[in-house]
Design a protein around this motif. Structure first.
Motif, PDB file in Angstrom:
ATOM      1  N   MET A  89      82.128 -18.413  12.023  1.00 19.60           N
ATOM      2  CA  MET A  89      82.085 -17.136  11.319  1.00 19.60           C
ATOM      3  C   MET A  89      82.151 -17.342   9.814  1.00 19.60           C
ATOM      4  O   MET A  89      82.988 -18.090   9.302  1.00 19.60           O
ATOM      5  N   VAL A  90      81.236 -16.671   9.121  1.00 16.75           N
ATOM      6  CA  VAL A  90      81.134 -16.729   7.661  1.00 16.75           C
ATOM      7  C   VAL A  90      81.172 -15.297   7.125  1.00 16.75           C
ATOM      8  O   VAL A  90      80.489 -14.419   7.662  1.00 16.75           O
ATOM      9  N   LEU A  91      81.958 -15.074   6.079  1.00 18.85           N
ATOM     10  CA  LEU A  91      81.977 -13.773   5.426  1.00 18.85           C
ATOM     11  C   LEU A  91      81.422 -13.909   4.012  1.00 18.85           C
ATOM     12  O   LEU A  91      81.836 -14.794   3.256  1.00 18.85           O
ATOM     13  N   GLY A  92      80.509 -13.039   3.671  1.00 27.10           N
ATOM     14  CA  GLY A  92      79.954 -13.009   2.324  1.00 27.10           C
ATOM     15  C   GLY A  92      80.040 -11.624   1.731  1.00 27.10           C
ATOM     16  O   GLY A  92      80.173 -10.627   2.453  1.00 27.10           O
ATOM     17  N   TYR A  93      79.991 -11.553   0.409  1.00 29.56           N
ATOM     18  CA  TYR A  93      79.973 -10.249  -0.254  1.00 29.56           C
ATOM     19  C   TYR A  93      79.008 -10.295  -1.428  1.00 29.56           C
ATOM     20  O   TYR A  93      78.744 -11.353  -1.995  1.00 29.56           O
ATOM     21  N   MET A  94      78.493  -9.126  -1.780  1.00 33.40           N
ATOM     22  CA  MET A  94      77.586  -8.985  -2.904  1.00 33.40           C
ATOM     23  C   MET A  94      78.010  -7.771  -3.720  1.00 33.40           C
ATOM     24  O   MET A  94      78.206  -6.688  -3.174  1.00 33.40           O
ATOM     25  N   ILE A  95      78.184  -7.966  -5.030  1.00 28.68           N
ATOM     26  CA  ILE A  95      78.484  -6.858  -5.931  1.00 28.68           C
ATOM     27  C   ILE A  95      77.170  -6.399  -6.561  1.00 28.68           C
ATOM     28  O   ILE A  95      76.419  -7.204  -7.107  1.00 28.68           O
ATOM     29  N   LYS A  96      76.894  -5.079  -6.465  1.00 28.28           N
ATOM     30  CA  LYS A  96      75.654  -4.512  -6.996  1.00 28.28           C
ATOM     31  C   LYS A  96      75.968  -3.425  -8.014  1.00 28.28           C
ATOM     32  O   LYS A  96      77.008  -2.762  -7.929  1.00 28.28           O
ATOM     33  N   ASP A  97      75.050  -3.239  -8.962  1.00 24.46           N
ATOM     34  CA  ASP A  97      75.220  -2.136  -9.901  1.00 24.46           C
ATOM     35  C   ASP A  97      74.718  -0.845  -9.265  1.00 24.46           C
ATOM     36  O   ASP A  97      74.311  -0.821  -8.097  1.00 24.46           O
ATOM     37  N   ARG A  98      74.715   0.246 -10.042  1.00 24.72           N
ATOM     38  CA  ARG A  98      74.366   1.550  -9.475  1.00 24.72           C
ATOM     39  C   ARG A  98      72.912   1.626  -9.017  1.00 24.72           C
ATOM     40  O   ARG A  98      72.544   2.492  -8.202  1.00 24.72           O
ATOM     41  N   LEU A  99      72.043   0.725  -9.538  1.00 26.91           N
ATOM     42  CA  LEU A  99      70.649   0.701  -9.129  1.00 26.91           C
ATOM     43  C   LEU A  99      70.388  -0.229  -7.948  1.00 26.91           C
ATOM     44  O   LEU A  99      69.266  -0.364  -7.483  1.00 26.91           O
ATOM     45  N   GLN A 115      70.967  -3.523  -8.105  1.00 28.04           N
ATOM     46  CA  GLN A 115      70.673  -4.871  -8.579  1.00 28.04           C
ATOM     47  C   GLN A 115      71.883  -5.767  -8.311  1.00 28.04           C
ATOM     48  O   GLN A 115      73.023  -5.378  -8.562  1.00 28.04           O
ATOM     49  N   ALA A 116      71.620  -6.980  -7.826  1.00 24.20           N
ATOM     50  CA  ALA A 116      72.698  -7.906  -7.512  1.00 24.20           C
ATOM     51  C   ALA A 116      73.359  -8.420  -8.783  1.00 24.20           C
ATOM     52  O   ALA A 116      72.702  -8.928  -9.686  1.00 24.20           O
ATOM     53  N   MET A 117      74.664  -8.282  -8.866  1.00 26.14           N
ATOM     54  CA  MET A 117      75.444  -8.804  -9.985  1.00 26.14           C
ATOM     55  C   MET A 117      76.017 -10.181  -9.649  1.00 26.14           C
ATOM     56  O   MET A 117      75.994 -11.100 -10.454  1.00 26.14           O
ATOM     57  N   TYR A 118      76.585 -10.302  -8.441  1.00 27.54           N
ATOM     58  CA  TYR A 118      77.128 -11.588  -8.019  1.00 27.54           C
ATOM     59  C   TYR A 118      77.346 -11.545  -6.513  1.00 27.54           C
ATOM     60  O   TYR A 118      77.747 -10.522  -5.954  1.00 27.54           O
ATOM     61  N   GLY A 119      77.101 -12.671  -5.867  1.00 27.59           N
ATOM     62  CA  GLY A 119      77.357 -12.766  -4.443  1.00 27.59           C
ATOM     63  C   GLY A 119      77.680 -14.187  -4.035  1.00 27.59           C
ATOM     64  O   GLY A 119      77.199 -15.148  -4.643  1.00 27.59           O
ATOM     65  N   THR A 120      78.507 -14.328  -3.027  1.00 24.04           N
ATOM     66  CA  THR A 120      78.828 -15.644  -2.471  1.00 24.04           C
ATOM     67  C   THR A 120      79.304 -15.450  -1.043  1.00 24.04           C
ATOM     68  O   THR A 120      79.414 -14.307  -0.556  1.00 24.04           O
ATOM     69  N   ASN A 121      79.584 -16.548  -0.345  1.00 23.73           N
ATOM     70  CA  ASN A 121      80.143 -16.455   1.002  1.00 23.73           C
ATOM     71  C   ASN A 121      80.956 -17.710   1.318  1.00 23.73           C
ATOM     72  O   ASN A 121      80.947 -18.686   0.555  1.00 23.73           O
ATOM     73  N   SER A 158      79.038  -1.317  -6.421  1.00 23.01           N
ATOM     74  CA  SER A 158      79.338  -1.276  -4.988  1.00 23.01           C
ATOM     75  C   SER A 158      79.418  -2.694  -4.446  1.00 23.01           C
ATOM     76  O   SER A 158      78.904  -3.635  -5.059  1.00 23.01           O
ATOM     77  N   VAL A 159      80.078  -2.824  -3.301  1.00 20.39           N
ATOM     78  CA  VAL A 159      80.212  -4.114  -2.629  1.00 20.39           C
ATOM     79  C   VAL A 159      79.556  -4.019  -1.257  1.00 20.39           C
ATOM     80  O   VAL A 159      79.833  -3.084  -0.491  1.00 20.39           O
ATOM     81  N   SER A 160      78.666  -4.953  -0.951  1.00 18.53           N
ATOM     82  CA  SER A 160      78.095  -5.091   0.385  1.00 18.53           C
ATOM     83  C   SER A 160      78.714  -6.317   1.042  1.00 18.53           C
ATOM     84  O   SER A 160      78.979  -7.313   0.369  1.00 18.53           O
ATOM     85  N   THR A 161      78.943  -6.232   2.336  1.00 17.31           N
ATOM     86  CA  THR A 161      79.541  -7.362   3.064  1.00 17.31           C
ATOM     87  C   THR A 161      78.594  -7.823   4.170  1.00 17.31           C
ATOM     88  O   THR A 161      77.809  -7.035   4.706  1.00 17.31           O
ATOM     89  N   ALA A 162      78.691  -9.105   4.493  1.00 17.84           N
ATOM     90  CA  ALA A 162      77.886  -9.680   5.574  1.00 17.84           C
ATOM     91  C   ALA A 162      78.748 -10.640   6.375  1.00 17.84           C
ATOM     92  O   ALA A 162      79.398 -11.524   5.811  1.00 17.84           O
ATOM     93  N   ILE A 163      78.772 -10.442   7.687  1.00 19.95           N
ATOM     94  CA  ILE A 163      79.458 -11.370   8.601  1.00 19.95           C
ATOM     95  C   ILE A 163      78.374 -12.093   9.381  1.00 19.95           C
ATOM     96  O   ILE A 163      77.628 -11.475  10.149  1.00 19.95           O
TER      97      ILE A 163
END
Length: 407
Positions: free
Chosen positions: A306-316, A318-324, A357-362
């Protein structure tokens, strides 16, 4: 100012069981039709307002190229119609209308006249077209010796030599080098600021979200969804996941935004919060403040890795930063069904003021394309404000140490 109105648009092609059936229908029309209709597009309705930028997306075969041909008039519809106001420039198929044995310059004159320019206008604009295309002496060489990128440079340069009221661009911009893509999109943005209406077809999520006000999703020849670019791109990705036997859930949040959740369901995010340096949940964060993203994951089935990742996006979007945790070499092995796992990601909030906003991925690897247990958009929304730092511009806080030496 240009506008596009598409009303009840449909396109179908006749399919005959044999070539003799086609002949029989021609010779004996009173015996009735001997063909079946294969619908490529059906019941397409939308309006692009003056000055609006709309992105058109969909998988290959969804009908995007056919729709553009109907809009530009190169193909006639079976049902419905298209109404356009204003001067149109279209860049559909790469080098469409270019003759391989003519030089780039000769093809510029032909292509320019096809979009309504006079020879005198093309001659006056030729220096600008040459300068923007940047192909040097190749402008006087036959097009057959051009690379696909060079053809795209010339085609885009002539199509946008004058600011059109309506600009229609297909996937042609995906061909060529990164430098010219940036240059082309900067011209598109400049024309947009001056009031040009834009219809853009692209699989490039960043292009759609950065340029367009709205996106339209085509699926199997029908208009599946229309809305903000971020929402439609997330829905598009989730729809593809659903076709791989994964769930697709669409929620409307209290804020009015649409949240997309997709995945196979073996695990899910049970809780997510952004904590300040004292461990208290926060929704508003100061620029540069120390924060912790806390995510609790519940396993609903045994998960080998199992791997958890997250991505921070701006209001449009656009990806600001992501890792897992795969990239950080911290995956979990043999996670038992029913177990809870709490992750804490600590970092300084080095973002500019704005809403994020934050998006998550498992997942099981470094990508959600393999074993996507859950992908959750808009899992968390927060705001960054600048309370203690000197004013700065941009979406990242990269505060420099400055040294000045007078020589």
């Amino acid at each position: 100012m240009g506008s596009i109105t598409v009303s009840n648009l449909g396109k179908a092609y006749k399919q005959y069981p044999t070539r003799w059936s086609r002949l029989g229908e021609w010779l004996l029309p009173f015996r009735g039709a001997r063909h079946k209709l294969k619908w490529i597009l059906q019941d397409i309705n939308f309006h692009v307002a003056p000055g609006e930028a709309v992105g058109l997306i969909g998988i290959n075969g969804a009908g995007k190229s056919t729709l553009l041909k109907l809009i530009t008039g190169t193909t006639q519809p079976t049902t419905g119609g298209v109404a356009m106001q204003g001067r149109v420039a279209a860049l559909l198929e790469l080098g469409m209308g270019f003759h391989p044995d003519f030089t780039g310059r000769q093809n510029v004159y032909m292509a320019g006249q096809l979009i309504g320019m006079t020879v005198a206008e093309i001659t006056a604009l030729m220096p600008d077209i040459e300068a923007f295309a940047e192909i040097g002496d190749y402008m006087d060489q036959p097009v057959r010796v051009y690379s696909s990128g060079m053809q795209m440079r010339v085609a885009f340069s002539v199509a946008t030599a004058r600011r059109p009221d309506i600009l229609i661009v297909d996937e042609a911009l995906s061909v060529g080098d990164t430098y010219f893509q940036h240059k082309s999109f900067e011209r598109i943005r400049a024309y947009r600021r001056q009031g040009t209406t834009l219809l853009l077809v692209s699989h490039d999520k960043q292009a759609i979200q950065s340029v367009c006000d709205r996106a339209i999703l085509l699926d199997a020849g029908r208009l599946a969804r229309s809305g903000p670019p971020e929402e439609i791109m997330d829905y598009y990705n989730a729809m593809i996941a659903e076709r791989e036997n994964q769930k697709l859930e669409v929620k409307t949040l209290d804020s009015g935004k649409v949240q997309i959740i997709s995945g196979s369901g073996e695990a899910s995010v049970a809780q997510i919060a952004l904590l300040d340096e004292h461990g208290a949940p926060v929704e508003v964060v100061d620029v540069g403040a120390a924060v912790t993203l806390e995510v609790t994951v519940q396993a609903h089935a045994p998960i080998p890795r199992m791997v958890l990742g997250y991505m921070i996006k701006d209001r449009l979007g656009q990806a600001m930063y992501g890792t897992n945790t795969h990239l950080k070499e911290m995956p979990l092995a043999a996670v038992a069904a029913g177990s809870l796992v709490r992750y804490r990601f600590a970092f300084p909030m080095n973002l500019g003021p704005g809403t994020y906003s934050v998006s998550t991925a498992i997942v099981s690897t470094d990508t959600h394309l393999v074993n996507n247990y859950e992908w959750r958009d808009l899992a968390l929304v927060f705001t960054v404000i600048n309370m203690r730092r000197p004013h700065f511009e941009g979406t990242a806080f990269i505060d420099p140490t400055i040294e000045i030496v007078q020589l």
